[in-house]
Scaffold this active site. Structure first.
Site, PDB file in Angstrom:
ATOM      1  N   GLY A 156       1.918-115.409  -0.497  1.00 15.94           N
ATOM      2  CA  GLY A 156       1.942-114.157  -1.244  1.00 15.94           C
ATOM      3  C   GLY A 156       2.338-112.980  -0.380  1.00 15.94           C
ATOM      4  O   GLY A 156       2.931-113.144   0.679  1.00 15.94           O
ATOM      5  N   GLY A 184      12.417-111.406   2.177  1.00 16.47           N
ATOM      6  CA  GLY A 184      12.633-112.718   2.797  1.00 16.47           C
ATOM      7  C   GLY A 184      12.256-113.839   1.834  1.00 16.47           C
ATOM      8  O   GLY A 184      13.009-114.806   1.647  1.00 16.47           O
ATOM      9  N   HIS A 185      11.088-113.704   1.195  1.00 17.09           N
ATOM     10  CA  HIS A 185      10.670-114.715   0.209  1.00 17.09           C
ATOM     11  C   HIS A 185      11.643-114.721  -0.981  1.00 17.09           C
ATOM     12  O   HIS A 185      12.001-115.779  -1.490  1.00 17.09           O
ATOM     13  CB  HIS A 185       9.282-114.379  -0.355  1.00 17.09           C
ATOM     14  CG  HIS A 185       8.173-114.409   0.647  1.00 17.09           C
ATOM     15  ND1 HIS A 185       7.492-113.288   1.040  1.00 17.09           N
ATOM     16  CD2 HIS A 185       7.616-115.447   1.327  1.00 17.09           C
ATOM     17  CE1 HIS A 185       6.555-113.617   1.905  1.00 17.09           C
ATOM     18  NE2 HIS A 185       6.605-114.914   2.117  1.00 17.09           N
ATOM     19  N   GLN A 238      -5.223-122.847   8.003  1.00 13.90           N
ATOM     20  CA  GLN A 238      -4.205-122.596   9.034  1.00 13.90           C
ATOM     21  C   GLN A 238      -4.491-121.339   9.856  1.00 13.90           C
ATOM     22  O   GLN A 238      -3.705-120.987  10.740  1.00 13.90           O
ATOM     23  CB  GLN A 238      -2.806-122.543   8.424  1.00 13.90           C
ATOM     24  CG  GLN A 238      -2.492-121.306   7.601  1.00 13.90           C
ATOM     25  CD  GLN A 238      -1.150-121.430   6.908  1.00 13.90           C
ATOM     26  OE1 GLN A 238      -0.988-122.196   5.960  1.00 13.90           O
ATOM     27  NE2 GLN A 238      -0.143-120.700   7.393  1.00 13.90           N
ATOM     28  N   GLY A 289      11.642-120.134   5.623  1.00 11.10           N
ATOM     29  CA  GLY A 289      12.389-119.110   6.353  1.00 11.10           C
ATOM     30  C   GLY A 289      12.427-119.411   7.844  1.00 11.10           C
ATOM     31  O   GLY A 289      11.454-119.918   8.416  1.00 11.10           O
ATOM     32  N   LYS A 318      12.192-117.417  10.231  1.00  7.71           N
ATOM     33  CA  LYS A 318      11.283-116.607  11.066  1.00  7.71           C
ATOM     34  C   LYS A 318      10.178-117.485  11.633  1.00  7.71           C
ATOM     35  O   LYS A 318       9.754-117.304  12.760  1.00  7.71           O
ATOM     36  CB  LYS A 318      10.686-115.438  10.283  1.00  7.71           C
ATOM     37  CG  LYS A 318       9.875-114.522  11.207  1.00  7.71           C
ATOM     38  CD  LYS A 318       9.318-113.343  10.492  1.00  7.71           C
ATOM     39  CE  LYS A 318       8.114-113.678   9.661  1.00  7.71           C
ATOM     40  NZ  LYS A 318       6.914-114.096  10.445  1.00  7.71           N
ATOM     41  N   ASP A 319       9.720-118.456  10.829  1.00  5.91           N
ATOM     42  CA  ASP A 319       8.697-119.391  11.312  1.00  5.91           C
ATOM     43  C   ASP A 319       9.402-120.671  11.773  1.00  5.91           C
ATOM     44  O   ASP A 319       9.239-121.741  11.179  1.00  5.91           O
ATOM     45  CB  ASP A 319       7.685-119.680  10.195  1.00  5.91           C
ATOM     46  CG  ASP A 319       6.918-118.433   9.814  1.00  5.91           C
ATOM     47  OD1 ASP A 319       6.150-117.935  10.643  1.00  5.91           O
ATOM     48  OD2 ASP A 319       7.112-117.938   8.692  1.00  5.91           O
TER      49      ASP A 319
HETATM   50  O1  PAF Z   1       4.824-119.727   5.863  1.00 10.65           O
HETATM   51  C1  PAF Z   1       3.838-119.584   5.128  1.00 10.65           C
HETATM   52  O2  PAF Z   1       3.722-118.623   4.375  1.00 10.65           O
HETATM   53  C2  PAF Z   1       2.727-120.637   5.168  1.00 10.65           C
HETATM   54  O3  PAF Z   1       2.558-121.129   6.449  1.00 10.65           O
HETATM   55  C3  PAF Z   1       2.945-121.777   4.148  1.00 10.65           C
HETATM   56  C4  PAF Z   1       4.196-122.583   4.461  1.00 10.65           C
HETATM   57  C5  PAF Z   1       3.046-121.206   2.747  1.00 10.65           C
HETATM   58  C6  PAF Z   1       1.758-122.738   4.198  1.00 10.65           C
HETATM   59  O4  PAF Z   1       0.559-122.091   3.876  1.00 10.65           O
END
Ligand code: PAF
Length: 284
Positions: free
Chosen positions: A31, A36-37, A61, A147, A149-150
Site C-alpha cells: 500500500g 512506481g506501483h 518482513q 520494481g 528499486k528492491d
Molecule cells: O515490495 C514490497 O512492497 C513487499 O516487500 C512485498 C513484495 C509486497 C511483500 O510484502
C-alpha cells in the site's frame, strides 16, 4: 474494481477466472501507493486479462517493530489511485487471515541473503519469501510484477519461483524517480521537508559512482561515496556496494565484468531508504 478481504473468496474468484481461460497479472504491494506501483499496475493491465493488486503490510518482513508500526497505511487513497489504472481486484486481507497460525517456515537463499538487505535486516527475506509464496499460492497468477528499486527482493523472488517451481513469469520494472532523482518509495512520505531535500543525495551519490566506474577502483569509488554522504545532514550511510546485478554478490574488481549494480542503503533522519542503479560498463 472489487475489493476482496477474505482469502477464501480470493481463491474462489481466481479459480473461476482461470477456468474461464483468463490470464492473471499480480502486483503485490504494502500500500501507500505511488507512481512506481502505478506503472507496475498499468503494465499488468496491458499484459493480462485480469489484474490483482494486494495491499498488505506484512508483519513478518519487518525486523524493526517501529518500522512496522509507522509504515504508512492509506487504503482509501490507494483504492482511489487503483481506480485510475484499470486494476480489477484489490486483495486487502487481515493479518489473522494470512497468518492463522504463527509461521514456522524457514527459507534459505544462501549467499544472496547474507549481503546488503539480508545482512542488515535479519529475517527480512524470510518474511518476504513467506508472504510472496503465500500470495502466489492464493492468486496463482500467470505474471507477477516487481520494481527494480528492491533489486535484492527481485533476486530472492526469482529464486523462490525457481526453487518452489511456481509457474509464474517474473516481470521487473525500472525504478520510478521524483523529478530531482529521488527513488519513489512509500517511506518518502515520512520525511520532513529538510530530510526530503537531503534524501536526494542517495541518488546523487549513485550517479557520482556511476561516473567514476570507468576511471577508478572499487575501493576508491566506495571511499568517495562514503565521503560525499558524510557531509550531508541527517544522512547515515548503512552500506554502498558494487555488486553483480543477478547474484548481488559484492565485486572486488571490474575486470571482465559487463554489468554492475550500485546499491545503497542509508538512514535519512528516522527513515531508512534504499536505491540502486544497474550500469552496463560498456556505456560508461
Ligand atoms: O515490495 C514490497 O512492497 C513487499 O516487500 C512485498 C513484495 C509486497 C511483500 O510484502
Amino acid at each position: 474494481m472489487q475489493v476482496i478481504t477474505q482469502v477464501k473468496e480470493l481463491r474462489e474468484t481466481m479459480q473461476a477466472l482461470r477456468c474461464a481461460g483468463k490470464s492473471i497479472g499480480f502486483v503485490p504491494t504494502m500500500g501507500a501507493l505511488h507512481e512506481g506501483h502505478l506503472q507496475l499496475l498499468r503494465a499488468s493491465v496491458k499484459d493480462n486479462d485480469i489484474t490483482v493488486c494486494s495491499i498488505f503490510v506484512n508483519p513478518t518482513q519487518f525486523n524493526n517493530a517501529d518500522d512496522y508500526k509507522l509504515y504508512p497505511r492509506t487504503l482509501d487513497a490507494d483504492i482511489e489511485l487503483l481506480e485510475t489504472t484499470g486494476c480489477d481486484f484489490i486483495f486487502s486481507p487481515s493479518p489473522e487471515d494470512i497468518y492463522p497460525q504463527q509461521t514456522m517456515l524457514q527459507f534459505s537463499f544462501g549467499k544472496l541473503e547474507q549481503v546488503m538487505e539480508g545482512e542488515h535486516r535479519p529475517g527480512h527475506f524470510n518474511g518476504v519469501a513467506t508472504i510472496v509464496g503465500k500470495l502466489f499460492n492464493m492468486v496463482q497468477p500467470h505474471k507477477a510484477y516487481f520494481g527494480q528499486k528492491d533489486l535484492q527482493q527481485v533476486a530472492v523472488v526469482r529464486q523462490l519461483i525457481l526453487g518452489v517451481g511456481f509457474n509464474i513469469e517474473l516481470v521487473c520494472y525500472p525504478t520510478v524517480r521524483e523529478t530531482d532523482g529521488l527513488a519513489m518509495s512509500s517511506r518518502n512520505t515520512r520525511l520532513n521537508t529538510d530530510q526530503r531535500e537531503t534524501a536526494v543525495s542517495l541518488h546523487q551519490a549513485l550517479e557520482q559512482a556511476r561516473k567514476q566506474l570507468g576511471q577508478q577502483s572499487i575501493e576508491s569509488i566506495k571511499a568517495s561515496v562514503t565521503d560525499y554522504l558524510q557531509h550531508k545532514p541527517e544522512v547515515e550511510l548503512e552500506y554502498f556496494e558494487i555488486a553483480d546485478p543477478l547474484t548481488l554478490q559484492p565485486l572486488s574488481t571490474l575486470t571482465g565484468v559487463q554489468e554492475v549494480a550500485l546499491c545503497i542503503a542509508a538512514h535519512v533522519g528516522p527513515v531508512r531508504l534504499i536505491d540502486n542503479l544497474v550500469v552496463n560498463l560498456s556505456e560508461v
